[in-house]
Write a protein that holds these residues in place. Structure first.
Motif, PDB file in Angstrom:
ATOM      1  N   UNK A  77      25.754  45.517  45.425  1.00 33.58           N
ATOM      2  CA  UNK A  77      26.184  44.172  45.825  1.00 33.58           C
ATOM      3  C   UNK A  77      27.523  44.270  46.542  1.00 33.58           C
ATOM      4  N   UNK A  78      27.779  43.393  47.516  1.00 33.24           N
ATOM      5  CA  UNK A  78      29.109  43.378  48.127  1.00 33.24           C
ATOM      6  C   UNK A  78      30.149  42.919  47.112  1.00 33.24           C
ATOM      7  N   UNK A  79      31.290  43.534  47.164  1.00 32.51           N
ATOM      8  CA  UNK A  79      32.357  43.193  46.219  1.00 32.51           C
ATOM      9  C   UNK A  79      33.321  42.206  46.854  1.00 32.51           C
ATOM     10  N   UNK A  80      33.564  41.107  46.178  1.00 33.43           N
ATOM     11  CA  UNK A  80      34.528  40.106  46.642  1.00 33.43           C
ATOM     12  C   UNK A  80      35.742  40.172  45.732  1.00 33.43           C
ATOM     13  N   UNK A  81      36.902  40.425  46.316  1.00 39.84           N
ATOM     14  CA  UNK A  81      38.137  40.531  45.530  1.00 39.84           C
ATOM     15  C   UNK A  81      38.647  39.123  45.216  1.00 39.84           C
ATOM     16  N   UNK A  82      37.943  38.453  44.307  1.00 42.41           N
ATOM     17  CA  UNK A  82      38.270  37.070  43.958  1.00 42.41           C
ATOM     18  C   UNK A  82      38.222  36.897  42.446  1.00 42.41           C
ATOM     19  N   UNK A  83      39.100  36.037  41.942  1.00 45.56           N
ATOM     20  CA  UNK A  83      39.068  35.656  40.530  1.00 45.56           C
ATOM     21  C   UNK A  83      38.266  34.370  40.402  1.00 45.56           C
ATOM     22  N   UNK A  84      37.343  34.330  39.447  1.00 51.18           N
ATOM     23  CA  UNK A  84      36.488  33.159  39.250  1.00 51.18           C
ATOM     24  C   UNK A  84      37.009  32.329  38.087  1.00 51.18           C
ATOM     25  N   UNK A  85      37.121  31.032  38.311  1.00 47.65           N
ATOM     26  CA  UNK A  85      37.577  30.122  37.267  1.00 47.65           C
ATOM     27  C   UNK A  85      36.827  28.806  37.417  1.00 47.65           C
ATOM     28  N   UNK A  86      37.172  27.834  36.585  1.00 46.34           N
ATOM     29  CA  UNK A  86      36.554  26.510  36.640  1.00 46.34           C
ATOM     30  C   UNK A  86      37.644  25.463  36.791  1.00 46.34           C
ATOM     31  N   UNK A  87      37.298  24.356  37.432  1.00 49.38           N
ATOM     32  CA  UNK A  87      38.264  23.283  37.628  1.00 49.38           C
ATOM     33  C   UNK A  87      37.542  21.947  37.612  1.00 49.38           C
ATOM     34  N   UNK A  88      38.236  20.912  37.158  1.00 44.19           N
ATOM     35  CA  UNK A  88      37.702  19.555  37.149  1.00 44.19           C
ATOM     36  C   UNK A  88      38.275  18.780  38.331  1.00 44.19           C
ATOM     37  N   UNK A  89      37.413  18.130  39.086  1.00 47.16           N
ATOM     38  CA  UNK A  89      37.842  17.360  40.246  1.00 47.16           C
ATOM     39  C   UNK A  89      38.425  16.031  39.772  1.00 47.16           C
ATOM     40  N   UNK A 114      32.897  25.500  39.958  1.00 52.66           N
ATOM     41  CA  UNK A 114      33.315  26.899  40.005  1.00 52.66           C
ATOM     42  C   UNK A 114      34.288  27.077  41.176  1.00 52.66           C
ATOM     43  N   UNK A 115      35.357  27.825  40.936  1.00 51.10           N
ATOM     44  CA  UNK A 115      36.357  28.093  41.965  1.00 51.10           C
ATOM     45  C   UNK A 115      36.579  29.599  42.050  1.00 51.10           C
ATOM     46  N   UNK A 116      36.611  30.116  43.278  1.00 49.46           N
ATOM     47  CA  UNK A 116      36.867  31.541  43.497  1.00 49.46           C
ATOM     48  C   UNK A 116      38.191  31.677  44.247  1.00 49.46           C
ATOM     49  N   UNK A 117      39.149  32.346  43.629  1.00 47.32           N
ATOM     50  CA  UNK A 117      40.494  32.470  44.176  1.00 47.32           C
ATOM     51  C   UNK A 117      40.673  33.871  44.732  1.00 47.32           C
ATOM     52  N   UNK A 118      40.828  33.974  46.044  1.00 49.95           N
ATOM     53  CA  UNK A 118      41.063  35.249  46.690  1.00 49.95           C
ATOM     54  C   UNK A 118      42.529  35.423  47.045  1.00 49.95           C
ATOM     55  N   UNK A 119      42.832  36.493  47.755  1.00 50.09           N
ATOM     56  CA  UNK A 119      44.226  36.761  48.113  1.00 50.09           C
ATOM     57  C   UNK A 119      44.756  35.722  49.092  1.00 50.09           C
ATOM     58  N   UNK A 120      43.914  35.262  50.016  1.00 53.13           N
ATOM     59  CA  UNK A 120      44.370  34.326  51.044  1.00 53.13           C
ATOM     60  C   UNK A 120      43.545  33.052  51.096  1.00 53.13           C
ATOM     61  N   UNK A 132      33.387  24.876  49.815  1.00 51.86           N
ATOM     62  CA  UNK A 132      34.542  24.320  50.514  1.00 51.86           C
ATOM     63  C   UNK A 132      35.625  25.393  50.534  1.00 51.86           C
ATOM     64  N   UNK A 133      36.020  25.816  51.735  1.00 58.23           N
ATOM     65  CA  UNK A 133      36.982  26.905  51.895  1.00 58.23           C
ATOM     66  C   UNK A 133      38.337  26.344  52.307  1.00 58.23           C
ATOM     67  N   UNK A 134      39.382  26.742  51.598  1.00 54.38           N
ATOM     68  CA  UNK A 134      40.752  26.350  51.909  1.00 54.38           C
ATOM     69  C   UNK A 134      41.623  27.596  52.018  1.00 54.38           C
ATOM     70  N   UNK A 135      42.661  27.565  52.839  1.00 54.95           N
ATOM     71  CA  UNK A 135      43.665  28.634  52.753  1.00 54.95           C
ATOM     72  C   UNK A 135      44.420  28.514  51.437  1.00 54.95           C
ATOM     73  N   UNK A 136      44.682  29.620  50.808  1.00 58.34           N
ATOM     74  CA  UNK A 136      45.380  29.576  49.519  1.00 58.34           C
ATOM     75  C   UNK A 136      46.822  29.132  49.717  1.00 58.34           C
ATOM     76  N   UNK A 137      47.266  28.206  48.879  1.00 57.94           N
ATOM     77  CA  UNK A 137      48.594  27.620  49.001  1.00 57.94           C
ATOM     78  C   UNK A 137      49.487  28.047  47.838  1.00 57.94           C
ATOM     79  N   UNK A 138      50.795  27.923  48.082  1.00 57.18           N
ATOM     80  CA  UNK A 138      51.768  28.223  47.036  1.00 57.18           C
ATOM     81  C   UNK A 138      51.915  27.044  46.081  1.00 57.18           C
ATOM     82  N   UNK A 139      52.607  27.247  44.981  1.00 57.87           N
ATOM     83  CA  UNK A 139      52.860  26.200  43.998  1.00 57.87           C
ATOM     84  C   UNK A 139      53.530  25.003  44.690  1.00 57.87           C
ATOM     85  N   UNK A 140      52.976  23.812  44.467  1.00 58.77           N
ATOM     86  CA  UNK A 140      53.535  22.597  45.036  1.00 58.77           C
ATOM     87  C   UNK A 140      53.009  22.228  46.413  1.00 58.77           C
ATOM     88  N   UNK A 141      52.260  23.130  47.058  1.00 60.91           N
ATOM     89  CA  UNK A 141      51.719  22.839  48.384  1.00 60.91           C
ATOM     90  C   UNK A 141      50.339  22.185  48.265  1.00 60.91           C
TER      91      UNK A 141
END
Length: 269
Positions: A77-89, A114-120, A132-141
């Motif tokens: 399988x292709x490896x995705x360098x992402x952390x998987x977590x859950x979030x409530x909308x 389900x949310x997948x958090x990658x490096x960027x 839904x793909x977003x650029x990863x933001x810093x705290x407060x952004x």
């Protein structure tokens, strides 16, 4: 495990090789405006060594790697360098992750996703599999895509003006030209009301249908709302052989408004 089958002592050798690479490529610590720029610089630095570094037998890195590639197995399988977590909308269709805020389609409000958090990047996965793909933001952004709120904006026209610059940025062409035309012809308040109707059609029928229709309307001068209003379908004609035989000779005449006068006066239609 893609190392030596049946062997359990490879970890130390892997770490030793990783330690050797660190002083060669990561000292001093690479610097760049983005991770992409840093990664490209590191790859170029490593590629430059392919033909210059030689082992005791005189073979270069590229020769040894080419030989080794023949022996490598394919990963299942292709490896995705992402952390998987859950979030409530939230009720405002927002997801909070590590102190940053990301938008999702408004119909997802209240869902656990389900949310997948990658490096960027941050990928939020809907229940139907929509990503839904977003650029990863810093705290407060915040990363807000106003296309996620078309249904709400269509119901609240004056809210359109409050978010107009960001909304036009997210919608892209030809919506800036559409707003300019409506604003020039009707003024800001009426333009917002008419633009909200365009957004409602966009939300209902999708960009693949609405955008080409609006582009054609701008080019030939067709009224914008008329261009995005679907044509009424004509009643389907039933083939004669599909009608039961006893009913085929019965003719039903069309109604006439004057008939109502006769009915009101007690006449026979």
């Amino acid at each position: 495990m893609f190392l030596s089958p049946g062997e359990g002592h490879d970890k130390g050798g892997v770490e030793a090789r990783g330690k050797a690479v660190r002083p060669q490529a990561l000292v001093p610590i690479p610097v760049g405006s983005t991770l992409t720029i840093i990664n490209e610089a590191l790859l170029a630095q490593m590629d430059a060594r392919l033909d210059t570094q030689r082992d005791a037998t005189g073979q270069t890195i590229v020769v040894r790697f080419t030989e080794e590639q023949r022996l490598l197995r394919s990963a299942p399988l292709p490896f995705a360098a992402e952390a998987t977590t859950f979030a409530t909308v939230s009720p405002r269709a927002l997801v909070r992750l590590e102190g940053a805020v990301y938008s999702v389609p408004s119909r997802w409000a209240g869902l656990d996703l389900v949310v997948r958090i990658g490096a960027t990047t941050v990928t939020i996965v809907g229940r139907e599999g929509t990503r839904i793909l977003h650029p990863r933001k810093r705290f407060g952004q915040r990363s807000i895509d106003y296309r996620h709120y078309l249904a709400e904006l269509a119901r609240k026209p004056q809210a359109v003006r409050q978010v107009l610059p960001d909304l036009l940025r997210d919608l892209g062409d030809p919506f800036s030209a559409i707003w300019d035309q409506l604003h020039g012809a009707h003024g800001p308040r009426e333009a917002a009301r008419l633009f909200a109707k365009v957004l409602a059609q966009l939300d209902t029928y999708g960009a693949a249908v609405v955008v080409p229709a609006l582009t054609r309307a701008l080019a030939i001068g067709t009224p914008l709302l008329l261009a995005v209003t679907p044509a009424r379908s004509t009643p389907a004609c039933v083939a004669l052989d599909a009608v039961p035989a006893p009913l085929r000779d019965i003719a039903v005449t069309s109604g006439c408004a004057a008939d109502y006068d006769g009915w009101l006066l007690g006449g026979v239609a």
